[in-house]
Design a protein around this motif. Structure first.
Motif: not given
Length: 135
Positions: A98-117
């Motif tokens: 679950k602790g690692l999942r928090a990091t994975v969630d951050g990576m998913c959010a980063w991907t969505q935030r920078h997808l257009g760029h």
């Protein structure tokens, strides 16, 4: 599966830059697309093998099995076998998972935030070079 013995100081064993460190081996295990997608799919839920396979599109039976075994070996996923016929097997994230999942969630959010760029950068990079006249 044979457990490799790591020697050296605690700092050396934990140093990602060292090729022979335990930290590098763990990082290599979990930093692959299937492991990350499995961790994301499990989230806060317990899933059976076929449910996981439906959640993680494109993963083969073999790759899902290998990654679940690796995640279980590293203590990130717990496997529970119910004594039924046929046996019912469920997978859930452990506390470290679950602790690692928090990091994975951050990576998913980063991907969505920078997808257009990223998409526009790829388009520019893949575009043919304009013809330049020779001087």
């Amino acid at each position: 599966m044979v457990t490799k013995q790591f020697s050296g100081s605690p700092e050396e064993v934990a140093d990602l830059r060292r090729a022979d460190s335990l930290a590098r081996e763990i990082f290599s295990d979990v930093a692959n697309k299937w492991a990350l997608l499995i961790i994301e799919a499990l989230g806060e839920r317990t899933l059976r093998f076929n449910e996981l396979r439906k959640e993680v599109e494109g993963v083969s039976h073999k790759m899902l099995t290998q990654n679940l075994r690796m995640l279980e070996r590293n203590g990130l996923v717990a496997r529970k076998v119910h004594p039924t016929v046929p046996p019912r097997v469920e997978y859930t994230l452990t506390e470290p998972g679950k602790g690692l999942r928090a990091t994975v969630d951050g990576m998913c959010a980063w991907t969505q935030r920078h997808l257009g760029h990223i998409e526009s950068s790829r388009t520019r990079f893949d575009a043919p070079e304009p013809d330049h006249p020779l001087p």
